[in-house]
Every structure is written in C-alpha cells, then in structure tokens.
Design an enzyme around this catalytic site. Structure first.
Site, PDB file in Angstrom:
ATOM      1  N   HIS A 228       0.751  -1.064   0.060  1.00  0.00           N
ATOM      2  CA  HIS A 228      -0.105   0.087   0.179  1.00  0.00           C
ATOM      3  C   HIS A 228       0.864   1.167   0.164  1.00  0.00           C
ATOM      4  O   HIS A 228       2.121   1.019   0.352  1.00  0.00           O
ATOM      5  CB  HIS A 228      -0.860  -0.161   1.762  1.00  0.00           C
ATOM      6  CG  HIS A 228       0.242   0.401   2.419  1.00  0.00           C
ATOM      7  ND1 HIS A 228      -0.368  -1.039   3.571  1.00  0.00           N
ATOM      8  CD2 HIS A 228       1.231   1.203   2.682  1.00  0.00           C
ATOM      9  CE1 HIS A 228       0.337  -0.274   4.345  1.00  0.00           C
ATOM     10  NE2 HIS A 228       1.333   1.274   4.259  1.00  0.00           N
TER      11      HIS A 228
ATOM     12  N   HIS B  47      -2.357   3.486  10.197  1.00  0.00           N
ATOM     13  CA  HIS B  47      -0.656   4.141  10.305  1.00  0.00           C
ATOM     14  C   HIS B  47      -1.815   5.563  11.523  1.00  0.00           C
ATOM     15  O   HIS B  47      -1.495   6.959  10.381  1.00  0.00           O
ATOM     16  CB  HIS B  47      -0.680   5.134   9.031  1.00  0.00           C
ATOM     17  CG  HIS B  47      -0.366   3.804   7.902  1.00  0.00           C
ATOM     18  ND1 HIS B  47      -1.013   3.007   7.212  1.00  0.00           N
ATOM     19  CD2 HIS B  47       0.900   3.686   7.363  1.00  0.00           C
ATOM     20  CE1 HIS B  47      -0.514   3.045   6.123  1.00  0.00           C
ATOM     21  NE2 HIS B  47       0.693   2.743   6.975  1.00  0.00           N
TER      22      HIS B  47
ATOM     23  N   HIS C 142      10.689  -0.656   2.609  1.00  0.00           N
ATOM     24  CA  HIS C 142      11.077   0.985   2.114  1.00  0.00           C
ATOM     25  C   HIS C 142      11.317   1.487   3.901  1.00  0.00           C
ATOM     26  O   HIS C 142      11.071   0.382   4.849  1.00  0.00           O
ATOM     27  CB  HIS C 142       9.330   1.466   1.738  1.00  0.00           C
ATOM     28  CG  HIS C 142       8.326   1.061   2.058  1.00  0.00           C
ATOM     29  ND1 HIS C 142       7.860  -0.197   2.743  1.00  0.00           N
ATOM     30  CD2 HIS C 142       7.297   2.059   3.287  1.00  0.00           C
ATOM     31  CE1 HIS C 142       6.684  -0.098   3.588  1.00  0.00           C
ATOM     32  NE2 HIS C 142       6.401   1.285   4.137  1.00  0.00           N
TER      33      HIS C 142
ATOM     34  N   GLU D 177       6.217  -3.588   7.668  1.00  0.00           N
ATOM     35  CA  GLU D 177       4.434  -4.019   7.760  1.00  0.00           C
ATOM     36  C   GLU D 177       4.605  -5.527   6.934  1.00  0.00           C
ATOM     37  O   GLU D 177       3.295  -6.266   7.036  1.00  0.00           O
ATOM     38  CB  GLU D 177       4.720  -3.223   6.484  1.00  0.00           C
ATOM     39  CG  GLU D 177       4.546  -1.857   7.572  1.00  0.00           C
ATOM     40  CD  GLU D 177       4.093  -0.614   5.891  1.00  0.00           C
ATOM     41  OE1 GLU D 177       3.689  -0.059   6.566  1.00  0.00           O
ATOM     42  OE2 GLU D 177       3.997  -1.195   4.872  1.00  0.00           O
TER      43      GLU D 177
HETATM   44  C1  DHB Z   1       4.378   5.308   2.142  1.00  0.00           C
HETATM   45  C2  DHB Z   1       4.770   3.923   2.385  1.00  0.00           C
HETATM   46  C3  DHB Z   1       3.824   4.108   3.060  1.00  0.00           C
HETATM   47  O1  DHB Z   1       3.770   2.349   4.020  1.00  0.00           O
HETATM   48  C4  DHB Z   1       3.171   4.309   4.124  1.00  0.00           C
HETATM   49  O2  DHB Z   1       2.542   4.104   4.871  1.00  0.00           O
HETATM   50  C5  DHB Z   1       3.448   5.562   4.084  1.00  0.00           C
HETATM   51  C6  DHB Z   1       4.016   6.632   2.870  1.00  0.00           C
HETATM   52  C7  DHB Z   1       5.533   6.054   1.079  1.00  0.00           C
HETATM   53  O3  DHB Z   1       6.128   5.147   0.145  1.00  0.00           O
HETATM   54  O4  DHB Z   1       5.628   6.775   0.195  1.00  0.00           O
HETATM   55 FE    FE Z   2       2.707   1.741   5.080  1.00  0.00          FE
END
Ligand code: DHB
Ligand code: FE
Length: 286
Positions: A12, A59, A193, A240
């Site tokens: 996501h 979140h 990430h 995650e």
């Molecule tokens: C991003 C990724 C995420 O999982 C999130 O919750 C908020 C932002 C991103 O890649 O910008």
């Molecule tokens: Fe996220």
C-alpha cells in the site's frame, strides 16, 4: 461451511491512492505500476469472493499512542474512509461482515489469540489502497470486507511466527463457520521501504524477491525470520511485511492441504518511497 479460496498480497502507498483518485495512472511514472495490476483487476472480477479478510496496518489514524492493539478485528457493519490530512479519499464506504467477523473473533480468541474487537473504525490508505489496486474505481466495493488491523507502527510489534500462527487460527475459524462463503484473505503493506532517519529511501530488491520466493515455497521457514532482520534488510517500514504471513498462514498447504497455485507475481520500484510487491495465490478447488 466457509472456505478460503485465495490469498492476495500487495503493498500500500498513499501516493498510489492519490494517483488513482487524481486520474494519473497513465502518467509515465505510474503506468508501469498499474500495468502490474491489470491482471489482478480482471482476476478479482472473475473471482469475486463473498468476503475479504483484509489484513492491514493503521497508520495512527484510527488508533493513536492512546491505544495500541497488536491485533484488532473489525466487527462493524461498515467502515468510513479516513481523513488522513488531505480529506477522505473519494472511495466507497467499506461494508463489513459482522457475522463472519464475530465468528472469527469467537474462534480465534478461544484458540488463545487475544484479538481486540473493534465496533467502530475509520480505515486509512492501508486498507483502501489495496482495495483500489484490486478493484479499480467502482461505485461500491464488490464485496464486504473484514478489516484485521496489526500493529507494525509502534514497538513492540508481533513476530512473523505469531502472525503465521494467527493465519492458521483464522483458517480454522473460517472452516468452522456455519454458512457457505467463499473467502479471500489479503496480506498488505511492505515491501522494503524506510520513511525516516539516515536510511530513508532504502530499497532492497534482493531481499524483497527472496521474500516472495520464500513466501510461496517455504512460508513456515520464512515465519522464523526475526523482526530485526525485516528492519535491517527491508527498512523500518519493511516490518509491514510480517502481515503477509497472516494471509499465508491461512492457506490450505500449511493447514494439511495442497500447495497453492501462483496466479500472478509482480514487483516494481519505485512507488513513492516504496518497493511494490504483489502476489495472487489460489488454493486448489479440492
Ligand atoms: C509510504 C509508504 C507507506 O507504507 C506509508 O504508510 C506511507 C508512505 C511512501 O512510500 O511514501
Ligand atoms: Fe505503510
């Protein structure tokens, strides 16, 4: 009896939701990402279940530091898309499935998992972006959804093993439901990430693809990976990915049945700050 027929795994990212909502999916930056979901949208239309159990993380939208449930199941009749700061996404209200959700809560709690029961909750991009990726922009979502929220935001987070075992408990719960239902279970979030600190922007293609390989072929082995390895290899938000093990733990092969068929596999970098991974696994039609 209800039956889990398939699992879906997808990242996501809020920017993916914004690209859909602002009609930017054909722009050169986004086109390759959405192309990877073209098969999935067709598959979803052809295999629309009666209900999706959607494992996701909030979140700090519905929950805050005031209250941090490790695992929370939504038992409400509906869930409103949340305002995450730019207004709520223009997507349909999510219809719940209170009967199956209440049954899963009963069964899973009696299998010694402490689920928090949530009767009212707004849902953020963690839930609505996977729905948009799989279903496009319908005027109503094609089926009810049971949100299963997992804390992967505030330490301590649950282990992969705990998540995998929860998936197995959910499979048992679904199979003991007194009613004929075709159920999907989706694991969302990830892949690599990191949004903060000196390593912000971290992407690890090698780790992500090994994760996909192992998720398919050796999920019980993957469940043993400690949480620190997720953070080291996939970044602080890569944790995650433990949620994917809940969906994988609910598949037939790890509960005495046959191996699933890989219907679709996709990996793409970048989407905002995130590596996007996506899998569709189908249980054999016994
Ligand atoms: C991003 C990724 C995420 O999982 C999130 O919750 C908020 C932002 C991103 O890649 O910008
Ligand atoms: Fe996220």
């Amino acid at each position: 009896m209800a039956r889990i027929s398939a699992s879906v795994f997808t990242s996501h990212v809020p920017a993916i939701g914004a690209a859909i909502d602002m009609d930017k999916t054909h722009e050169p930056y986004w086109q390759p990402l959405f192309e990877g979901y073209a098969f999935s949208k067709t598959w979803m239309k052809q295999h629309t279940p009666d209900v999706v159990i959607l494992v996701f993380n909030d979140h700090a939208t519905a929950f805050s530091l005031d209250m941090i449930p490790t695992f929370a199941i939504g038992t409400a009749a509906q869930y409103t898309p949340a305002d995450e700061g730019w207004g709520p996404r223009p997507v349909p209200v999510v219809q719940g499935h209170p009967e199956l959700a209440a049954h899963i809560a009963q069964s899973v709690i009696q299998q010694d998992f402490d689920l928090t029961i949530v009767n009212k909750m707004d849902v953020d991009h963690g839930l609505t972006v996977p729905l948009s990726l799989m279903c496009g922009q319908p005027s109503a979502w094609p089926c009810p959804v049971i949100p299963l929220a997992v804390n992967v935001v505030q330490y301590p987070v649950p282990s992969g093993q705990r998540c995998f075992n929860l998936g197995k408990a959910i499979a048992k719960a679904v199979s003991s439901f007194d009613g004929k239902l075709n159920v999907h279970i989706w694991g969302t979030g990830g892949m690599s990430h990191q949004l903060q600190g000196p390593r912000a922007g971290l992407i690890n293609r090698q780790f992500d693809n090994a994760f996909l390989d192992k998720l398919i072929a050796d999920p019980a082995g993957l469940a043993q990976m400690p949480h620190i390895d997720y953070v080291r290899e996939a970044g602080s938000e890569g944790i995650e990915l433990v949620m994917w093990l809940i969906a994988r733990g609910a598949m037939a092969d790890v509960n005495g049945g046959a191996a699933p068929e890989v219907k679709h596999r996709f990996y793409h970098v970048p989407a905002s700050n995130t590596a996007v991974g996506h899998l569709i696994l189908e249980n054999s039609a016994q």
